[in-house]
Design an enzyme around this catalytic site. Sequence first.
Site, short mmCIF file in Angstrom:
data_model
loop_
_atom_site.label_atom_id
_atom_site.label_comp_id
_atom_site.label_asym_id
_atom_site.label_seq_id
_atom_site.Cartn_x
_atom_site.Cartn_y
_atom_site.Cartn_z
N LYS B 78 -0.99 5.48 -5.79
CA LYS B 78 -0.25 4.93 -4.47
C LYS B 78 0.51 6.17 -4.01
O LYS B 78 1.36 6.62 -4.95
CB LYS B 78 0.80 3.49 -5.02
CG LYS B 78 1.39 2.91 -3.84
CD LYS B 78 2.39 1.95 -4.25
CE LYS B 78 2.95 1.04 -3.11
NZ LYS B 78 3.71 -0.14 -3.49
N SER B 159 2.73 -4.34 -0.69
CA SER B 159 2.80 -2.95 -0.09
C SER B 159 1.56 -2.20 -0.76
O SER B 159 1.13 -1.17 -0.17
CB SER B 159 4.02 -2.22 -0.07
OG SER B 159 4.33 -1.99 -1.75
N SER B 183 4.53 -6.50 -4.62
CA SER B 183 3.97 -5.54 -3.95
C SER B 183 2.55 -4.96 -4.96
O SER B 183 1.85 -4.43 -4.34
CB SER B 183 4.61 -4.24 -3.68
OG SER B 183 5.20 -4.38 -2.46
#
Lengths: 95, 495
Positions: B78, B159, B183
């Site tokens: 990420k 997210s 997330s």
Amino acid sequence: MSLDQATVARIAHLARIRVAPDEAEALQKDLQDILAFVEQLGEVNTDDVPPMTSVTPQALRWRTDKVTDGKKADQVLANAPEQASGFYAVPRVVE
Amino acid sequence: MTELNHLTISEALDGLAKGDFTSAELTRANLLAMEEARALNAFVTETPERAMSMAMASDDRRRAGEARPLDGIPIAVKDLYCTEGIRTMAGSHILEGFTPTYESTVTANLWRDGAVLLGKTNLDEFAMGSSNTTSYFGEVHNPWTLAEEPDARLVPGGSSGGSAACVAARIATASTGTDTGGSIRQPASFCGIVGMKPTYGRCSRWGIVAFASSLDQAGPMTRSVRDAALMLTSMAGFDPKDSTSVDRTVPDYAAALTGDIRGLKIGVPKEYRVDKMPPEIEILWQQGVEWMKAAGAEIVDVSLPHTKYALPAYYIVAPAEASSNLARYDGVRYGLRVPGNSLIEMYENTRAEGFGQEVKRRVMIGTYVLSAGYYDAYYLKAQKLRTLIARDFEAAYEKCDLLLTPTAPSTAFKVGDKQDDPIAMYLNDVFTVPANLAGLPGISVPAGLGADGAPLGLQLVGQAFEEETLFRAAGVLEEAAGFTATPALMVGEGA
């Protein structure tokens, strides 16, 4: 609660975010909706409840007060938008 | 033979150990999948050269008999984790061009154990969002599509949307995510993969761009529970550079997957039913209860009375911490600078142009609730609710070992939906946020498909630092669910 335009402008200034006049109205509505949503918490009596201060029960660790890292000015400044003589450079703040 | 990009971590480790293929071959297969699936927009930075050189170094180690726990496994990271020498922007224009001169502890742990970096994945800006539509780099598409409308595109959740989409689409063997309010788990549910949030303090937060420091945790996103256990064993560990990192031995989590949950007490919280929740989720949840019961677990009804206040408390605490954490983005030390006539004007211009709408909303809410005269009414009140929510869990865990709940109140929705209503978007995290507020570990396991053809996950929430029990139960849930469906936009044909 209602949030007036002056309050939105004050928050924007505290947050150091310039809000253009055409954004202000939508932002006012969004912030008001969010505040109305979080105000549900008022239903709960919390008079004798301590606030959470640590997610897991742990105390901060102590360590010896000595320098463990440093002398990396080049790395620290590597991403600076503007630098001068080994310092970050910003617009003049003192007249 | 199964295409290499379809292998799980444990399958790939077996194949590498047997010499069926090399890490270079495995990595190349994943890089080709990455090129083929660019339309998903799952990656913001591809690092094919770094990947191939790491893979070849891994093959050298294996030949020398020095293979490490994750040696040769290609993973995606990420873009919230700082990676030395590789641009890291957290999905935000304000970090334009930022190239860290250091490596986050969690990624450093993964490289230490032999993992290979494929690239950095797309995310909601500063991890603020539940649909991966707030990124400066544009929205991510879910590889799953609707049975009735195959051309419509779905959100991957957020997210960690890019991290979820790339694992579901078989571009990366596994990925890392971060979870502040769901997330990792909500996108895992939306994309039909496993997503795990460890106990707060298990993984170091050092070098991960901070959103809400008392809630943020790193965790793995994988295609099996065993893979999540393997990844976490490498990611977790004490780090003196994070004062909230916990100094506890990291167990071999994969060893906890015994498949035996006889006698385990699983709690079903009655408050995890919300208005307008589709009946199929209630049915799947009940199915999950039956699966656990059939495996020998004892089902216990429990109550978490303050559940409905978790989301409003979160939307005070998280923005408050974010407003403080994001104060550092002012155009002075890194990223974007927009000139102004004074220093203050420069700050205001930079932050106006650098932050997207959702980030601005949250920074302003956070600023407001922390401002003079409002602190007690909002922030202190929310922290008190947090105590009550944590106490709810403590009381429940006197009666049970784990909780079983749905992960999210819906399947993935269409790109563009819920965009003009922040509150509707926030409700995505209604079942995941409580675990963050109480610092507890949680895992989402793919459990079935909705009527629309999109996946649905079930969540298990454990007690602090009891990840082994969590993995053990998740392994049983996975086995019982037998989820083998694959997304339409997956790369390759599958087995």
